[in-house]
Design a protein around this motif. Structure first.
Motif, PDB file in Angstrom:
ATOM      1  N   PRO A  38       0.698  -1.191   0.016  1.00 30.72           N
ATOM      2  CA  PRO A  38      -0.020  -0.092  -0.108  1.00 30.72           C
ATOM      3  C   PRO A  38       0.825   1.173  -0.057  1.00 30.72           C
ATOM      4  O   PRO A  38       1.832   1.287   0.927  1.00 30.72           O
ATOM      5  CB  PRO A  38      -0.814  -0.035   1.354  1.00 30.72           C
ATOM      6  N   GLY A  39       0.622   2.382  -0.894  1.00 28.75           N
ATOM      7  CA  GLY A  39       1.263   3.389  -0.936  1.00 28.75           C
ATOM      8  C   GLY A  39       2.635   3.400  -1.750  1.00 28.75           C
ATOM      9  O   GLY A  39       3.364   4.230  -1.519  1.00 28.75           O
ATOM     10  N   CYS A  40       3.005   1.972  -2.098  1.00 26.01           N
ATOM     11  CA  CYS A  40       4.617   2.043  -2.655  1.00 26.01           C
ATOM     12  C   CYS A  40       4.629   2.835  -3.894  1.00 26.01           C
ATOM     13  O   CYS A  40       3.949   2.553  -5.055  1.00 26.01           O
ATOM     14  CB  CYS A  40       4.620   0.689  -2.848  1.00 26.01           C
ATOM     15  N   LYS A  41       5.539   3.880  -3.885  1.00 23.71           N
ATOM     16  CA  LYS A  41       5.805   4.698  -4.907  1.00 23.71           C
ATOM     17  C   LYS A  41       6.936   4.259  -5.821  1.00 23.71           C
ATOM     18  O   LYS A  41       6.902   4.275  -6.850  1.00 23.71           O
ATOM     19  CB  LYS A  41       6.213   6.085  -4.871  1.00 23.71           C
ATOM     20  N   SER A  42       7.907   3.550  -5.278  1.00 21.74           N
ATOM     21  CA  SER A  42       8.862   2.638  -5.899  1.00 21.74           C
ATOM     22  C   SER A  42       9.487   1.720  -5.006  1.00 21.74           C
ATOM     23  O   SER A  42       9.299   1.567  -3.671  1.00 21.74           O
ATOM     24  CB  SER A  42      10.118   3.810  -6.291  1.00 21.74           C
ATOM     25  N   LEU A  43       9.988   0.540  -5.667  1.00 23.34           N
ATOM     26  CA  LEU A  43      10.601  -0.559  -5.056  1.00 23.34           C
ATOM     27  C   LEU A  43      11.934  -0.947  -5.978  1.00 23.34           C
ATOM     28  O   LEU A  43      11.593  -1.221  -7.306  1.00 23.34           O
ATOM     29  CB  LEU A  43       9.654  -1.614  -4.995  1.00 23.34           C
ATOM     30  N   ILE A  44      13.063  -0.901  -5.497  1.00 21.58           N
ATOM     31  CA  ILE A  44      14.345  -0.979  -5.924  1.00 21.58           C
ATOM     32  C   ILE A  44      15.131  -2.149  -5.478  1.00 21.58           C
ATOM     33  O   ILE A  44      15.416  -2.094  -4.017  1.00 21.58           O
ATOM     34  CB  ILE A  44      15.234  -0.077  -6.314  1.00 21.58           C
ATOM     35  N   GLU A  45      15.493  -3.275  -5.963  1.00 17.33           N
ATOM     36  CA  GLU A  45      16.218  -4.195  -5.690  1.00 17.33           C
ATOM     37  C   GLU A  45      17.933  -3.793  -5.359  1.00 17.33           C
ATOM     38  O   GLU A  45      18.450  -3.248  -6.384  1.00 17.33           O
ATOM     39  CB  GLU A  45      16.262  -5.412  -6.285  1.00 17.33           C
ATOM     40  N   ILE A  46      18.256  -3.775  -4.293  1.00 24.27           N
ATOM     41  CA  ILE A  46      19.676  -3.317  -4.267  1.00 24.27           C
ATOM     42  C   ILE A  46      20.640  -4.515  -3.766  1.00 24.27           C
ATOM     43  O   ILE A  46      21.708  -4.010  -3.930  1.00 24.27           O
ATOM     44  CB  ILE A  46      19.860  -2.186  -2.701  1.00 24.27           C
ATOM     45  N   GLU A  47      20.126  -5.396  -3.604  1.00 27.18           N
ATOM     46  CA  GLU A  47      21.005  -6.718  -3.625  1.00 27.18           C
ATOM     47  C   GLU A  47      19.785  -8.004  -3.426  1.00 27.18           C
ATOM     48  O   GLU A  47      18.832  -7.601  -3.336  1.00 27.18           O
ATOM     49  CB  GLU A  47      21.592  -6.882  -2.138  1.00 27.18           C
ATOM     50  N   PRO A  48      20.210  -9.098  -3.652  1.00 24.10           N
ATOM     51  CA  PRO A  48      19.312  -9.994  -3.662  1.00 24.10           C
ATOM     52  C   PRO A  48      18.244 -10.141  -2.461  1.00 24.10           C
ATOM     53  O   PRO A  48      19.120 -10.371  -1.432  1.00 24.10           O
ATOM     54  CB  PRO A  48      20.118 -11.574  -4.036  1.00 24.10           C
ATOM     55  N   ASP A  49      16.971 -10.066  -2.818  1.00 30.20           N
ATOM     56  CA  ASP A  49      16.248 -10.279  -1.622  1.00 30.20           C
ATOM     57  C   ASP A  49      16.204  -9.131  -0.527  1.00 30.20           C
ATOM     58  O   ASP A  49      15.856  -9.102   0.373  1.00 30.20           O
ATOM     59  CB  ASP A  49      16.317 -11.653  -0.743  1.00 30.20           C
ATOM     60  N   CYS A  50      16.502  -8.234  -0.968  1.00 30.69           N
ATOM     61  CA  CYS A  50      16.603  -6.846  -0.289  1.00 30.69           C
ATOM     62  C   CYS A  50      16.500  -5.807  -1.051  1.00 30.69           C
ATOM     63  O   CYS A  50      17.125  -5.393  -2.288  1.00 30.69           O
ATOM     64  CB  CYS A  50      18.073  -6.568   0.156  1.00 30.69           C
ATOM     65  N   TYR A  51      15.282  -4.882  -0.550  1.00 33.06           N
ATOM     66  CA  TYR A  51      14.819  -3.834  -1.606  1.00 33.06           C
ATOM     67  C   TYR A  51      14.777  -2.365  -0.866  1.00 33.06           C
ATOM     68  O   TYR A  51      14.407  -2.314   0.616  1.00 33.06           O
ATOM     69  CB  TYR A  51      13.247  -4.173  -2.116  1.00 33.06           C
ATOM     70  N   LYS A  52      15.102  -1.238  -1.554  1.00 32.59           N
ATOM     71  CA  LYS A  52      14.554  -0.141  -0.915  1.00 32.59           C
ATOM     72  C   LYS A  52      13.322   0.613  -1.461  1.00 32.59           C
ATOM     73  O   LYS A  52      12.959   0.236  -2.736  1.00 32.59           O
ATOM     74  CB  LYS A  52      15.786   1.067  -1.362  1.00 32.59           C
ATOM     75  N   ALA A  53      12.340   0.920  -0.696  1.00 31.71           N
ATOM     76  CA  ALA A  53      11.037   1.309  -1.234  1.00 31.71           C
ATOM     77  C   ALA A  53      10.651   2.720  -0.409  1.00 31.71           C
ATOM     78  O   ALA A  53      11.195   3.163   0.473  1.00 31.71           O
ATOM     79  CB  ALA A  53      10.012   0.423  -0.870  1.00 31.71           C
ATOM     80  N   GLU A  54      10.124   3.365  -1.382  1.00 31.44           N
ATOM     81  CA  GLU A  54       9.297   4.667  -0.926  1.00 31.44           C
ATOM     82  C   GLU A  54       7.834   4.443  -0.840  1.00 31.44           C
ATOM     83  O   GLU A  54       7.191   3.999  -1.761  1.00 31.44           O
ATOM     84  CB  GLU A  54       9.616   5.876  -1.939  1.00 31.44           C
ATOM     85  N   ILE A  55       7.508   4.579   0.234  1.00 35.30           N
ATOM     86  CA  ILE A  55       5.990   4.485   0.606  1.00 35.30           C
ATOM     87  C   ILE A  55       5.320   5.711   1.113  1.00 35.30           C
ATOM     88  O   ILE A  55       5.989   6.269   1.995  1.00 35.30           O
ATOM     89  CB  ILE A  55       6.021   3.304   1.697  1.00 35.30           C
ATOM     90  N   SER A  56       4.269   5.905   0.845  1.00 31.09           N
ATOM     91  CA  SER A  56       3.196   6.962   1.326  1.00 31.09           C
ATOM     92  C   SER A  56       1.948   6.354   1.902  1.00 31.09           C
ATOM     93  O   SER A  56       1.155   5.826   1.120  1.00 31.09           O
ATOM     94  CB  SER A  56       3.095   8.173   0.186  1.00 31.09           C
ATOM     95  N   VAL A  57       1.906   6.748   3.278  1.00 30.67           N
ATOM     96  CA  VAL A  57       0.826   6.099   3.881  1.00 30.67           C
ATOM     97  C   VAL A  57      -0.064   7.407   4.129  1.00 30.67           C
ATOM     98  O   VAL A  57       0.523   8.422   4.705  1.00 30.67           O
ATOM     99  CB  VAL A  57       1.170   5.455   4.932  1.00 30.67           C
TER     100      VAL A  57
END
Length: 148
Positions: free
Chosen positions: A31-50
């Motif tokens: 919910p509210g996820c603007k972006s999701l970037i895989e930075i290494e296998p099975d690890c993500y950086k996300a921008e979330i607006s709630v």
């Protein structure tokens, strides 16, 4: 606070597993996820607006998938920070297939701090359960549309 529940998906366990490990499906389901970037296998950086009550805000988040046992279970660890506070979660996600359905069972804990924590545990608990349930319902929808 404890967050647990179950969502039923009318799909094979392997399809649900693929959705739970697919960055595009994870982004759509969060919910509210603007972006999701895989930075290494099975690890993500996300921008979330709630946009719910005092939890409202933009959060920089890290999502990690740990302790994989394909296609049965994994551990999902999330941390999110914003000017209004932080949220940290740690949950076990288990898939059980019975009678042509896959049950996504989740059980975890969440902690909050900062201004967000001032909202009150009952309200925060309700918000957390709502967000988590919505995530798994969207994963169920992604599974049935993407893999069929």
């Amino acid at each position: 606070m404890n967050v647990n529940g179950e969502v039923v998906v009318k799909a094979p366990k392997e399809d649900v597993w693929r959705a739970l490990n697919n960055p595009a499906a994870l982004q759509k389901a969060t919910p509210g996820c603007k972006s999701l970037i895989e930075i290494e296998p099975d690890c993500y950086k996300a921008e979330i607006s709630v946009g719910i009550a005092a939890v409202r805000g933009d959060y920089e988040s890290t999502i990690k998938i740990l302790d994989k046992s394909e296609p049965d279970r994994y551990r999902l660890v999330m941390s999110a920070n914003s000017p209004v506070g932080f949220v940290e979660g740690d949950a076990t996600v288990e898939l059980v297939h019975e009678e042509m359905k896959t049950y996504i069972k989740y059980n975890g804990v969440a902690q909050v701090g900062g201004k967000v924590a001032g909202v009150g545990q009952r309200m925060l608990s309700g918000i957390a359960k709502l967000i988590v349930k919505e995530f798994f319902k969207k994963i169920a929808r992604e599974t049935t549309t993407q893999f069929h």
